[in-house]
Design an enzyme around this catalytic site. Structure first.
Site, mmCIF file in Angstrom:
data_model
loop_
_atom_site.group_PDB
_atom_site.id
_atom_site.type_symbol
_atom_site.label_atom_id
_atom_site.label_comp_id
_atom_site.label_asym_id
_atom_site.label_seq_id
_atom_site.Cartn_x
_atom_site.Cartn_y
_atom_site.Cartn_z
ATOM 1 N N ASP A 153 -113.406 26.803 118.785
ATOM 2 C CA ASP A 153 -114.755 26.248 118.642
ATOM 3 C C ASP A 153 -114.840 24.988 119.484
ATOM 4 O OD1 ASP A 153 -116.977 26.895 116.143
ATOM 5 O OD2 ASP A 153 -117.305 25.095 117.352
ATOM 6 N N ASP A 204 -114.604 25.238 124.817
ATOM 7 C CA ASP A 204 -115.995 25.574 125.127
ATOM 8 C C ASP A 204 -115.951 26.998 125.678
ATOM 9 O OD1 ASP A 204 -118.508 26.027 126.074
ATOM 10 O OD2 ASP A 204 -118.641 24.181 127.252
ATOM 11 N N TYR A 255 -131.644 34.315 123.958
ATOM 12 C CA TYR A 255 -130.663 34.611 122.889
ATOM 13 C C TYR A 255 -130.787 36.060 122.453
ATOM 14 C CZ TYR A 255 -128.964 34.682 118.000
ATOM 15 O OH TYR A 255 -128.346 34.998 116.808
ATOM 16 N N LYS A 272 -128.070 39.031 122.727
ATOM 17 C CA LYS A 272 -127.544 39.681 121.522
ATOM 18 C C LYS A 272 -127.691 41.202 121.580
ATOM 19 C CE LYS A 272 -125.667 36.702 118.833
ATOM 20 N NZ LYS A 272 -124.287 36.936 118.385
ATOM 21 N N VAL A 276 -128.968 34.739 107.491
ATOM 22 C CA VAL A 276 -127.886 34.297 106.614
ATOM 23 C C VAL A 276 -127.991 32.786 106.467
ATOM 24 C CG1 VAL A 276 -125.380 34.135 106.343
ATOM 25 C CG2 VAL A 276 -126.393 36.226 107.251
ATOM 26 N N THR A 315 -126.942 29.647 106.496
ATOM 27 C CA THR A 315 -125.914 28.690 106.916
ATOM 28 C C THR A 315 -126.535 27.288 106.909
ATOM 29 O OG1 THR A 315 -126.581 28.920 109.195
ATOM 30 C CG2 THR A 315 -124.821 30.385 108.428
ATOM 31 N N ASN A 368 -117.737 35.761 117.399
ATOM 32 C CA ASN A 368 -118.792 35.287 116.500
ATOM 33 C C ASN A 368 -119.646 34.161 117.091
ATOM 34 O OD1 ASN A 368 -119.956 34.476 113.711
ATOM 35 N ND2 ASN A 368 -118.805 32.656 114.329
#
Ligand SMILES: NC(=O)c1ccc[n+]([C@@H]2O[C@H](COP(=O)([O-])OP(=O)(O)OC[C@H]3O[C@@H](n4cnc5c(N)ncnc54)[C@H](O)[C@@H]3O)[C@@H](O)[C@H]2O)c1
Length: 263
Positions: A52, A78, A170, A174, A203, A205, A105
């Protein structure tokens, strides 16, 4: 709005004996769904490494695994930098042995309009949300092929299926996640390596609740869902555990939605 990352309806969740000692590499494990994945694999006794860009959050993830069967190892990367990703995979392989499970992920769902997308931002969206998925697979798969077993789980997004148009770079990236899954599942299937996509709906988060949550937005999502409540990272992680375990051995080239019946 702070949430308890462990929040999920009380449940008697499964333990998978085949995950004990299994080597797992997770991208984007410092926060959100990725943190839940690291926690859940560590609780199962898997040997977990995660990559991460957020160092402080990564240390929070490690702290949240205290008391779990194993302690995860963090690599600061990165993922836009493919050479750095390759180095992290090599270091993790050296430290824990050949990687048996890869969970791709990491992503970023920053909002933008189609007019705002420059060629540079287009590249940024694909590099952040799609490109590293392929190169992580390319880095781990030789070990899986040699072992004639492995499970690759790509985290997608139902946003493009839902025609959500507030982040085209995005959502388009995806949609490519499923292309990677279906194409490479065919390539690696004869050699015992499975590739699947698991797609969250919405979800809950910390980032989602802090950045994008609104009463109207949540009401709209719950109205679309068959299950009329929030879906939590811990619940999402259960599908990933199943696919990583021997229990998922007959599943490949598929998309599994964990979205409360929204789509
Ligand atoms: N939460 C949702 O409702 C939702 C919905 C649809 C899809 N998803 C998908 O689930 C996955 C996880 O999403 P989330 O909601 O947990 O996101 P999040 O923002 O909470 O966590 C993403 C993690 O990826 C890391 N990351 C992002 N870019 C990186 C980079 N360039 N290098 C290294 N690390 C990087 C971040 O630092 C963070 O730790 C993503 O693939 C996302 O597209 C989530």
């Amino acid at each position: 709005m702070a949430i308890d990352p462990h929040a999920a309806p009380a449940g008697n969740y499964a333990s998978y004996p085949s995950l004990a000692g299994r080597t797992v590499f997770i991208t984007g494990g410092a926060d959100g769904v990725g943190r839940a994945l690291v926690e859940e694999f560590a609780a199962q006794g898997a040997v977990v490494s995660f990559a991460d860009i957020q160092v402080d959050k990564a240390h929070e993830t490690i702290a949240s695994c205290e008391g779990a069967a194993t302690t995860p190892t963090f690599y600061e990367v990165d993922l836009v930098d493919i050479a750095a990703l390759q180095e992290a995979v090599a270091a993790a392989t050296k430290a824990m042995g050949s990687i048996e499970v890869l969970v791709n992920n990491a992503a970023s769902d920053d909002r933008h309009t189609w007019e705002e997308v420059t060629p540079e931002y287009w590249d940024d969206r694909l590099n952040t949300n799609l490109r590293h998925y392929f190169f992580a697979i390319q880095a781990v798969v030789p070990g899986m092929l040699a072992a004639e077993t492995g499970s690759i789980i790509n985290i997608g997004s139902s946003s493009y299926m839902m025609q959500e148009d507030f982040f085209p770079g995005y959502a388009i990236a995806k949609s490519g996640v499923e292309g990677i899954t279906r194409t490479l599942a065919r390539t690696f299937g004869p050699h015992g390596v499975r590739v699947n996509t698991v797609l969250p709906g919405w979800v809950a988060t910390e980032r989602q609740l802090e950045k994008w949550w609104s009463p109207e937005g949540e009401a709209g999502t719950l109205s679309d869902q068959a299950i009329k409540r929030r879906i939590y990272p811990k619940e999402f992680a259960q599908m990933v555990l199943f696919l990583a375990a021997d229990d998922g051995a007959a599943c490949t080239a598929q998309e599994f939605l964990v979205d409360g019946g929204r789509r």
